[in-house]
Design an enzyme around this catalytic site. Structure first.
Site, PDB file in Angstrom:
ATOM      1  N   ARG A  53       0.846  -1.194   0.000  1.00  0.00           N
ATOM      2  CA  ARG A  53       0.000   0.000   0.000  1.00  0.00           C
ATOM      3  C   ARG A  53       0.883   1.246   0.000  1.00  0.00           C
ATOM      4  NH1 ARG A  53       1.728   1.908   3.944  1.00  0.00           N
ATOM      5  NH2 ARG A  53       0.573   3.811   3.499  1.00  0.00           N
ATOM      6  N   GLY A  54       0.206   2.406  -0.146  1.00  0.00           N
ATOM      7  CA  GLY A  54       0.954   3.655  -0.319  1.00  0.00           C
ATOM      8  C   GLY A  54       1.041   3.900  -1.815  1.00  0.00           C
ATOM      9  N   ALA A  55       0.712   5.123  -2.239  1.00  0.00           N
ATOM     10  CA  ALA A  55       0.575   5.379  -3.681  1.00  0.00           C
ATOM     11  C   ALA A  55       1.821   4.997  -4.492  1.00  0.00           C
ATOM     12  CB  ALA A  55       0.196   6.847  -3.887  1.00  0.00           C
ATOM     13  N   ARG A  98      -7.136  -0.491  -7.344  1.00  0.00           N
ATOM     14  CA  ARG A  98      -7.535   0.598  -6.431  1.00  0.00           C
ATOM     15  C   ARG A  98      -7.697   1.865  -7.281  1.00  0.00           C
ATOM     16  NH1 ARG A  98      -4.346   1.304  -0.886  1.00  0.00           N
ATOM     17  NH2 ARG A  98      -6.338   2.203  -0.265  1.00  0.00           N
ATOM     18  N   GLN A 203      -2.691   2.638   9.751  1.00  0.00           N
ATOM     19  CA  GLN A 203      -1.366   2.758   9.112  1.00  0.00           C
ATOM     20  C   GLN A 203      -0.430   3.636   9.945  1.00  0.00           C
ATOM     21  OE1 GLN A 203      -4.306   3.003   7.570  1.00  0.00           O
ATOM     22  NE2 GLN A 203      -4.213   2.448   5.415  1.00  0.00           N
ATOM     23  N   ASP A 244      -2.299  10.856  -2.606  1.00  0.00           N
ATOM     24  CA  ASP A 244      -2.589   9.813  -3.597  1.00  0.00           C
ATOM     25  C   ASP A 244      -2.887  10.407  -4.962  1.00  0.00           C
ATOM     26  OD1 ASP A 244      -3.127   8.453  -0.906  1.00  0.00           O
ATOM     27  OD2 ASP A 244      -3.081   6.820  -2.371  1.00  0.00           O
ATOM     28  N   ASN A 254      -5.937  12.311  -0.131  1.00  0.00           N
ATOM     29  CA  ASN A 254      -5.038  11.498   0.705  1.00  0.00           C
ATOM     30  C   ASN A 254      -5.890  10.734   1.710  1.00  0.00           C
ATOM     31  OD1 ASN A 254      -2.330  10.681   1.430  1.00  0.00           O
ATOM     32  ND2 ASN A 254      -2.606  11.845   3.303  1.00  0.00           N
ATOM     33  N   LYS A 255      -5.241   9.951   2.522  1.00  0.00           N
ATOM     34  CA  LYS A 255      -5.922   9.074   3.479  1.00  0.00           C
ATOM     35  C   LYS A 255      -7.018   9.803   4.251  1.00  0.00           C
ATOM     36  CE  LYS A 255      -5.654   5.628   3.940  1.00  0.00           C
ATOM     37  NZ  LYS A 255      -6.682   4.725   3.328  1.00  0.00           N
TER      38      LYS A 255
HETATM   39  O1  MRU Z   1      -4.809   3.211   1.845  1.00  0.00           O
HETATM   40  P1  MRU Z   1      -3.340   3.470   1.862  1.00  0.00           P
HETATM   41  O2  MRU Z   1      -2.674   2.995   3.094  1.00  0.00           O
HETATM   42  O3  MRU Z   1      -2.673   2.983   0.598  1.00  0.00           O
HETATM   43  O4  MRU Z   1      -3.239   5.061   1.844  1.00  0.00           O
HETATM   44  C1  MRU Z   1      -1.964   5.640   1.730  1.00  0.00           C
HETATM   45  C2  MRU Z   1      -1.959   7.111   1.851  1.00  0.00           C
HETATM   46  O5  MRU Z   1      -2.985   7.750   1.932  1.00  0.00           O
HETATM   47  C3  MRU Z   1      -0.625   7.776   1.770  1.00  0.00           C
HETATM   48  O6  MRU Z   1      -0.634   8.969   2.496  1.00  0.00           O
HETATM   49  C4  MRU Z   1      -0.303   8.085   0.302  1.00  0.00           C
HETATM   50  O7  MRU Z   1      -0.523   6.985  -0.503  1.00  0.00           O
HETATM   51  C5  MRU Z   1       1.088   8.559   0.140  1.00  0.00           C
HETATM   52  S1  MRU Z   1       2.270   7.280   0.451  1.00  0.00           S
HETATM   53  C6  MRU Z   1       3.810   7.932   0.190  1.00  0.00           C
END
Ligand code: MRU
Length: 357
Positions: A53-55, A98, A203, A244, A254-255
């Site tokens: 996970r993470g963009a 996603r 997270q 994201d 973002n999250k």
């Molecule tokens: O659902 P996730 O855990 O993939 O969400 C991740 C985030 O929102 C991060 O802040 C974003 O992807 C940046 S990661 C460098």
């Protein structure tokens, strides 16, 4: 086995060339387990279930996964049209895993484009593998650059609030928002981090706290509900979060929970920064209201280590929110630090890029 170094490698080629290996982030901080992804179903499932996970990390995983699958398809001896049909099908499946992070579709499209138009499958698969390697190397380099630029905004003695996880686990390098923290720490600045826990999948408390503790950076986990009172008490000097998708006019997806932190930061005069690779800027989307926000299962909200709510009660689980550009003090990218009015150069209709650094 937990790795001995603080450097976590979230995604890599499998040692035997049979696919891509990721750290299964669902199990952290309790267990450190690497998982081999071999089939398209493996990769889609790992991305969708947040094993990876993470963009940036999902973009790199999909790019490497697609290159691996293309190699396997070429080895099957498919003719050129059948090979093209197969890799397009894989690309669509990966992009559909996603919806919110633009990095996923961006990376898949790059690898598909690298396959060229008329080449035989073996040649195309080799070109795709080279492109995936380039994306991997670029991701590492951009993390370092974001870290250096972001660290310039963090002063000695500061307390930095962050949300979700934007570190080594979320990228192929040292992270984005957390990269700024790592570089500031490396350069001798005494900083502390407040990691908001990031309900429902935690997270912040599971992953960010784990990474920072291993790196020897003081970190305190807080529930989302504690953030406003900490800022009111003057205990947060700046916020840095990841993204994201950043729209052409600077709205930031973002999250979930990012937006409320930004509102509270504005109310208390705390600068709110966003750190992301330039490739997270989606020039095709003008405003945050146009971003497709992933909706995840209500079960993630209703239970965590046991039931948190009566069974069968309804729940809403938007995985991301949008912070309007007006609440963001600056966007830190690998191509410079941008402030309003945003002018992202090639990614914007407004002309050349104008970073302030
Ligand atoms: O659902 P996730 O855990 O993939 O969400 C991740 C985030 O929102 C991060 O802040 C974003 O992807 C940046 S990661 C460098």
């Amino acid at each position: 086995m937990f790795p001995e170094t603080t450097n976590v490698v979230s995604v890599r080629w499998s040692g035997d060339g049979s696919g891509v290996t990721i750290v299964d982030q669902r199990l952290l901080p309790g267990e450190y387990v690497e998982r081999d992804l071999r089939t398209v179903a493996d990769i889609v499932d790992a991305i969708r279930s947040l094993a990876v996970r993470g963009a940036p990390a999902i973009g790199v995983t999909a790019a490497m996964g697609l290159a691996h699958l293309a190699g396997a398809a070429a080895a099957e001896g498919l003719n050129a049209p059948a090979f093209r049909a197969r890799i397009s099908e894989y690309g669509l499946a990966l992009k559909g895993a996603r919806p919110t992070a633009v990095n996923l579709a961006w990376a898949v499209d790059r690898v598909l484009r690298a396959s060229g138009a008329n080449e035989d499958p073996e040649t195309a698969a080799r070109a795709m593998r080279r492109e995936a390697d380039t994306i991997l190397a670029e991701d590492r380099a951009m993390c370092r650059r974001i870290g250096e630029l972001g660290a310039s905004l963090i002063e000695d003695g500061m307390t930095v609030l962050t949300h979700c996880n934007t570190g080594a686990l979320a990228t192929a390098g040292i992270g984005t928002a957390l990269a700024a923290v790592y570089v500031a720490h490396e350069s001798g600045k005494r900083i502390q981090v407040v990691a908001s826990e990031t309900r429902p999948l935690l997270q912040g408390s599971r992953l960010t706290a784990w990474e920072l503790q291993r790196a020897g950076i003081p970190v305190s986990v807080v529930g989302e509900g504690a953030v406003a009172s900490l800022m009111q008490a003057g205990r947060v000097d700046c916020c840095i979060v990841g993204a994201d998708r950043i729209t052409r006019y600077g709205d930031v997806a973002n999250k979930i929970g990012t937006y409320s932190h930004a509102v509270v930061a504005r109310a208390h005069g705390v600068p709110f920064y966003v750190a992301a690779p330039f490739s997270t800027i989606d020039a095709a989307t003008e405003r945050g209201s146009q971003v497709h926000i992933e909706q995840r299962s209500p079960a993630e909200v209703l239970s965590a280590a046991g039931h948190l709510a009566p069974s069968a009660v309804a729940a809403l689980n938007p995985a991301f929110d949008v912070t309007p550009a007006s609440l963001v003090a600056a966007i830190i990218t690998d191509r410079g630090i941008f402030r309003q009015p945003y002018d992202f150069g090639g990614a914007s209709p407004a002309g050349p890029a104008s970073p302030i650094l």
